[in-house]
Design an enzyme around this catalytic site. Structure first.
Site, PDB file in Angstrom:
ATOM      1  N   SER A  99       0.836  -1.196   0.000  1.00 17.47           N
ATOM      2  CA  SER A  99       0.000   0.000   0.000  1.00 17.47           C
ATOM      3  C   SER A  99       0.870   1.245   0.000  1.00 17.47           C
ATOM      4  O   SER A  99       1.970   1.253   0.589  1.00 17.47           O
ATOM      5  CB  SER A  99      -0.856  -0.027   1.257  1.00 17.47           C
ATOM      6  OG  SER A  99      -1.457   1.225   1.465  1.00 17.47           O
TER       7      SER A  99
ATOM      8  N   TYR B 179      -1.661  -0.749  10.787  1.00 18.32           N
ATOM      9  CA  TYR B 179      -1.914  -1.348   9.465  1.00 18.32           C
ATOM     10  C   TYR B 179      -0.705  -1.099   8.556  1.00 18.32           C
ATOM     11  O   TYR B 179      -0.169  -2.030   7.939  1.00 18.32           O
ATOM     12  CB  TYR B 179      -3.182  -0.749   8.855  1.00 18.32           C
ATOM     13  CG  TYR B 179      -3.331  -1.053   7.374  1.00 18.32           C
ATOM     14  CD1 TYR B 179      -3.558  -2.355   6.935  1.00 18.32           C
ATOM     15  CD2 TYR B 179      -3.221  -0.041   6.415  1.00 18.32           C
ATOM     16  CE1 TYR B 179      -3.691  -2.634   5.576  1.00 18.32           C
ATOM     17  CE2 TYR B 179      -3.353  -0.311   5.060  1.00 18.32           C
ATOM     18  CZ  TYR B 179      -3.583  -1.612   4.647  1.00 18.32           C
ATOM     19  OH  TYR B 179      -3.697  -1.885   3.305  1.00 18.32           O
TER      20      TYR B 179
ATOM     21  N   LYS C  51       2.189  -3.734   6.856  1.00 19.39           N
ATOM     22  CA  LYS C  51       2.567  -3.834   5.432  1.00 19.39           C
ATOM     23  C   LYS C  51       4.080  -3.671   5.271  1.00 19.39           C
ATOM     24  O   LYS C  51       4.717  -4.379   4.501  1.00 19.39           O
ATOM     25  CB  LYS C  51       1.836  -2.767   4.613  1.00 19.39           C
ATOM     26  CG  LYS C  51       0.360  -3.017   4.457  1.00 19.39           C
ATOM     27  CD  LYS C  51       0.082  -4.185   3.519  1.00 19.39           C
ATOM     28  CE  LYS C  51      -1.368  -4.573   3.484  1.00 19.39           C
ATOM     29  NZ  LYS C  51      -1.647  -5.826   2.796  1.00 19.39           N
TER      30      LYS C  51
HETATM   31  P1  NAD Z   1     -10.886  -7.259   1.081  1.00 17.23           P
HETATM   32  O1  NAD Z   1     -11.117  -7.240   2.551  1.00 17.23           O
HETATM   33  O2  NAD Z   1     -12.042  -7.018   0.185  1.00 17.23           O
HETATM   34  O3  NAD Z   1     -10.199  -8.630   0.647  1.00 17.23           O
HETATM   35  C1  NAD Z   1      -9.316  -9.327   1.493  1.00 17.23           C
HETATM   36  C2  NAD Z   1      -9.765 -10.776   1.516  1.00 17.23           C
HETATM   37  O4  NAD Z   1      -8.879 -11.505   2.370  1.00 17.23           O
HETATM   38  C3  NAD Z   1     -11.174 -10.970   2.071  1.00 17.23           C
HETATM   39  O5  NAD Z   1     -11.920 -11.778   1.168  1.00 17.23           O
HETATM   40  C4  NAD Z   1     -10.970 -11.674   3.409  1.00 17.23           C
HETATM   41  O6  NAD Z   1     -12.019 -12.557   3.704  1.00 17.23           O
HETATM   42  C5  NAD Z   1      -9.646 -12.379   3.177  1.00 17.23           C
HETATM   43  N1  NAD Z   1      -8.839 -12.615   4.399  1.00 17.23           N
HETATM   44  C6  NAD Z   1      -8.548 -11.740   5.386  1.00 17.23           C
HETATM   45  N2  NAD Z   1      -7.760 -12.324   6.299  1.00 17.23           N
HETATM   46  C7  NAD Z   1      -7.555 -13.593   5.886  1.00 17.23           C
HETATM   47  C8  NAD Z   1      -6.836 -14.698   6.404  1.00 17.23           C
HETATM   48  N3  NAD Z   1      -6.183 -14.606   7.572  1.00 17.23           N
HETATM   49  N4  NAD Z   1      -6.849 -15.858   5.722  1.00 17.23           N
HETATM   50  C9  NAD Z   1      -7.514 -15.969   4.546  1.00 17.23           C
HETATM   51  N5  NAD Z   1      -8.221 -14.968   4.008  1.00 17.23           N
HETATM   52  C10 NAD Z   1      -8.249 -13.782   4.674  1.00 17.23           C
HETATM   53  O7  NAD Z   1      -9.717  -6.196   0.798  1.00 17.23           O
HETATM   54  P2  NAD Z   1      -9.178  -5.635  -0.582  1.00 17.23           P
HETATM   55  O8  NAD Z   1      -9.560  -4.197  -0.674  1.00 17.23           O
HETATM   56  O9  NAD Z   1      -9.491  -6.557  -1.676  1.00 17.23           O
HETATM   57  O10 NAD Z   1      -7.611  -5.641  -0.278  1.00 17.23           O
HETATM   58  C11 NAD Z   1      -6.774  -6.710  -0.684  1.00 17.23           C
HETATM   59  C12 NAD Z   1      -5.359  -6.418  -0.224  1.00 17.23           C
HETATM   60  O11 NAD Z   1      -4.934  -5.158  -0.754  1.00 17.23           O
HETATM   61  C13 NAD Z   1      -5.215  -6.300   1.294  1.00 17.23           C
HETATM   62  O12 NAD Z   1      -4.026  -6.928   1.684  1.00 17.23           O
HETATM   63  C14 NAD Z   1      -5.139  -4.798   1.534  1.00 17.23           C
HETATM   64  O13 NAD Z   1      -4.396  -4.490   2.683  1.00 17.23           O
HETATM   65  C15 NAD Z   1      -4.432  -4.324   0.272  1.00 17.23           C
HETATM   66  N6  NAD Z   1      -4.725  -2.923  -0.056  1.00 17.23           N
HETATM   67  C16 NAD Z   1      -6.021  -2.527  -0.213  1.00 17.23           C
HETATM   68  C17 NAD Z   1      -6.298  -1.179  -0.479  1.00 17.23           C
HETATM   69  C18 NAD Z   1      -7.727  -0.701  -0.631  1.00 17.23           C
HETATM   70  O14 NAD Z   1      -7.962   0.512  -0.531  1.00 17.23           O
HETATM   71  N7  NAD Z   1      -8.692  -1.586  -0.902  1.00 17.23           N
HETATM   72  C19 NAD Z   1      -5.250  -0.247  -0.591  1.00 17.23           C
HETATM   73  C20 NAD Z   1      -3.940  -0.693  -0.444  1.00 17.23           C
HETATM   74  C21 NAD Z   1      -3.693  -2.045  -0.169  1.00 17.23           C
HETATM   75  N1  UFG Z   2     -12.682  11.382   3.007  1.00 17.71           N
HETATM   76  C1  UFG Z   2     -13.700  12.243   3.362  1.00 17.71           C
HETATM   77  N2  UFG Z   2     -14.828  11.703   3.895  1.00 17.71           N
HETATM   78  C2  UFG Z   2     -15.007  10.366   4.084  1.00 17.71           C
HETATM   79  C3  UFG Z   2     -13.950   9.489   3.701  1.00 17.71           C
HETATM   80  C4  UFG Z   2     -12.799  10.040   3.183  1.00 17.71           C
HETATM   81  O1  UFG Z   2     -13.586  13.458   3.213  1.00 17.71           O
HETATM   82  O2  UFG Z   2     -16.060   9.933   4.584  1.00 17.71           O
HETATM   83  C5  UFG Z   2     -11.464  11.950   2.395  1.00 17.71           C
HETATM   84  C6  UFG Z   2     -10.194  11.680   3.192  1.00 17.71           C
HETATM   85  O3  UFG Z   2     -10.011  12.689   4.163  1.00 17.71           O
HETATM   86  C7  UFG Z   2      -9.132  11.697   2.083  1.00 17.71           C
HETATM   87  C8  UFG Z   2      -9.883  11.130   0.867  1.00 17.71           C
HETATM   88  O4  UFG Z   2     -11.263  11.309   1.140  1.00 17.71           O
HETATM   89  O5  UFG Z   2      -8.763  13.019   1.784  1.00 17.71           O
HETATM   90  C9  UFG Z   2      -9.610   9.645   0.643  1.00 17.71           C
HETATM   91  O6  UFG Z   2      -9.886   8.931   1.841  1.00 17.71           O
HETATM   92  P1  UFG Z   2      -9.984   7.330   1.885  1.00 17.71           P
HETATM   93  O7  UFG Z   2     -10.352   6.954   3.274  1.00 17.71           O
HETATM   94  O8  UFG Z   2     -10.864   6.845   0.783  1.00 17.71           O
HETATM   95  O9  UFG Z   2      -8.509   6.857   1.502  1.00 17.71           O
HETATM   96  P2  UFG Z   2      -7.109   7.140   2.229  1.00 17.71           P
HETATM   97  O10 UFG Z   2      -6.242   7.862   1.240  1.00 17.71           O
HETATM   98  O11 UFG Z   2      -7.291   7.772   3.532  1.00 17.71           O
HETATM   99  O12 UFG Z   2      -6.566   5.670   2.478  1.00 17.71           O
HETATM  100  C10 UFG Z   2      -6.671   4.621   1.513  1.00 17.71           C
HETATM  101  C11 UFG Z   2      -6.838   3.290   2.271  1.00 17.71           C
HETATM  102  C12 UFG Z   2      -5.583   3.014   3.052  1.00 17.71           C
HETATM  103  C13 UFG Z   2      -4.400   3.006   2.130  1.00 17.71           C
HETATM  104  C14 UFG Z   2      -4.325   4.330   1.375  1.00 17.71           C
HETATM  105  C15 UFG Z   2      -3.213   4.309   0.373  1.00 17.71           C
HETATM  106  O13 UFG Z   2      -7.949   3.368   3.138  1.00 17.71           O
HETATM  107  O14 UFG Z   2      -5.686   1.742   3.633  1.00 17.71           O
HETATM  108  O15 UFG Z   2      -5.539   4.583   0.693  1.00 17.71           O
HETATM  109  O16 UFG Z   2      -3.309   3.205  -0.447  1.00 17.71           O
HETATM  110  F1  UFG Z   2      -3.279   2.860   2.847  1.00 17.71           F
END
Ligand code: NAD
Ligand code: UFG
Length: 336
Positions: A124, A148, A152
């Site tokens: 991330s 978190y 990572k």
């Molecule tokens: P998600 O929660 O939709 O998907 C994660 C999946 O992993 C889920 O289906 C959950 O059931 C499964 N899971 C969780 N813990 C587990 C375990 N111990 N064993 C087996 N399965 C498990 O999340 P996502 O948005 O698809 O994110 C996927 C990956 O990308 C994550 O590692 C997350 O940290 C990373 N990531 C996501 C974002 C975002 O904004 N969505 C941003 C940066 C990084």
């Molecule tokens: N925001 C609002 N109102 C809300 C939610 C968000 O104003 O209800 C704003 C936040 O302040 C920020 C922007 O919208 O300025 C984006 O916020 P998000 O929560 O959608 O995303 P972040 O950038 O805070 O974080 C996301 C994931 C993190 C990840 C990061 C970088 O949640 O896990 O992107 O990948 F680490």
């Protein structure tokens, strides 16, 4: 090629499953369903014309993982499984270290035991912490600011150490910026439990009337309109980035550990996202500007030059299209 997708039933993993399966890879989903539902598999079947295999299991179960890797003759793993809510990670840090760090340790143990040494890891942009300069490139110092993010970063460092210890490993850590949107079918997308933490799903729920108004966290940042700026990337572009990383790991020069940013390189403010969503949906998105959210930075966006040069990957979907797909998914989702 047979590819194991841990967390493959989740938001990003399910989109990657579509991309991989559509070009003929065999995908094996491995998920404990802690943040997803098994009916995603039947939706994938509607998109693909066949249902991918789902093994219900935990990444901390090394035995089951090893058995799965052998049974399906897996040659590469994409590791999406993990917990991802920043606020929850502050309240329950051990759950985050356990799922994300111990989980990855168990996974790479199983892989080593079975001779599988190609890994794509979901990292991330959060590993960069407060930007010292923009756009963020992969040389930017890492400094995670919450459990978190630290989980990572620990995983990235563990995987880097592993690659140093054994030259057969090929590991790509993909640092996602802000994934949004959904598959064009409207059949799979992001479906957060409870109140959404992230901007796009929150806006989508306001547009449907499920929530009254959006709270915009901060209107006094040093940005063009005072609201936070982020690099939103469409989830299918992200899925394509995984395929590009997998192809790269097959190359002769891919031994070792590599980090790649996956973003568009363009930042959009919260107000710009609201306006784009209103255009996409034809709905009104009422909002009010409230206090800043603790831990938020003013601006964050990527340089994805490294991914373009080495992976040959570039994001193509623009903000309006991201909103259209999120809205389509939201309507499907709301009908269920
Ligand atoms: P998600 O929660 O939709 O998907 C994660 C999946 O992993 C889920 O289906 C959950 O059931 C499964 N899971 C969780 N813990 C587990 C375990 N111990 N064993 C087996 N399965 C498990 O999340 P996502 O948005 O698809 O994110 C996927 C990956 O990308 C994550 O590692 C997350 O940290 C990373 N990531 C996501 C974002 C975002 O904004 N969505 C941003 C940066 C990084
Ligand atoms: N925001 C609002 N109102 C809300 C939610 C968000 O104003 O209800 C704003 C936040 O302040 C920020 C922007 O919208 O300025 C984006 O916020 P998000 O929560 O959608 O995303 P972040 O950038 O805070 O974080 C996301 C994931 C993190 C990840 C990061 C970088 O949640 O896990 O992107 O990948 F680490």
């Amino acid at each position: 090629m047979s590819i194991l997708l841990t967390g493959g039933v989740g938001y990003i993993g399910s989109h990657a499953a579509v991309t991989l399966a559509q070009i003929g890879h065999k995908v094996v989903l491995y998920d404990n369903l802690s943040n997803s539902r098994a009916d995603v598999v039947s939706r994938l079947a509607r998109i693909l014309g066949h249902a991918p295999v789902l093994i219900e299991g935990d990444v901390r179960d090394t035995e089951l993982l090893a058995q799965t890797l052998r049974t399906y003759s897996v040659s590469a793993v994409m590791h999406f499984a993990g917990l991802k809510a920043v606020g929850e990670s502050v309240a329950q840090p051990l759950a985050y270290y356990d799922n994300n760090v111990t989980g990855t340790q168990c996974l790479v143990r199983a892989m080593r035991r079975c001779g599988v040494r190609k890994l794509v890891f979901s990292s991330s942009a959060t590993v960069y912490g407060e930007p010292q300069y923009l756009p963020l490139d992969e040389k930017h110092p890492t400094h995670a600011v919450n459990p978190y993010g630290r989980s990572k970063l620990h995983v990235e460092e563990m995987l880097s150490d592993l690659a140093v210890s054994d030259a057969d490993w090929r590991i790509a850590c993909l640092r996602y910026f802000n994934p949004v949107g959904a598959h064009s079918s409207g059949l799979i997308g992001e479906d957060p439990n409870g109140t959404p933490n992230n901007l796009m799903p929150y806006i989508a729920q306001v547009a449907t009337g499920r929530r009254d108004r959006l709270s915009v966290f901060g209107g006094d940042y040093d940005t063009p309109d005072g609201t936070g700026v982020r690099d939103y990337i469409h989830v299918t572009d992200l899925a394509d980035g995984h395929l590009a990383a997998l192809n790269f790991l097959g190359r002769d020069d891919a031994a070792g550990w590599h980090a790649f940013n996956l973003g568009t390189g363009t930042g959009h403010s919260v107000l710009e996202v609201i306006q784009a969503f209103e255009r996409a949906s034809g709905m009104n998105v009422p909002y009010e500007i409230v206090a800043r959210r603790p831990g938020d930075v003013a601006s964050s966006y990527a340089s994805s030059d490294k991914a373009r040069q080495i992976l040959g990957w570039q994001a193509g979907v623009r903000l309006d299209e991201m909103c259209i797909s999120a809205w389509r998914w939201q309507q499907h989702c709301a009908q269920l």
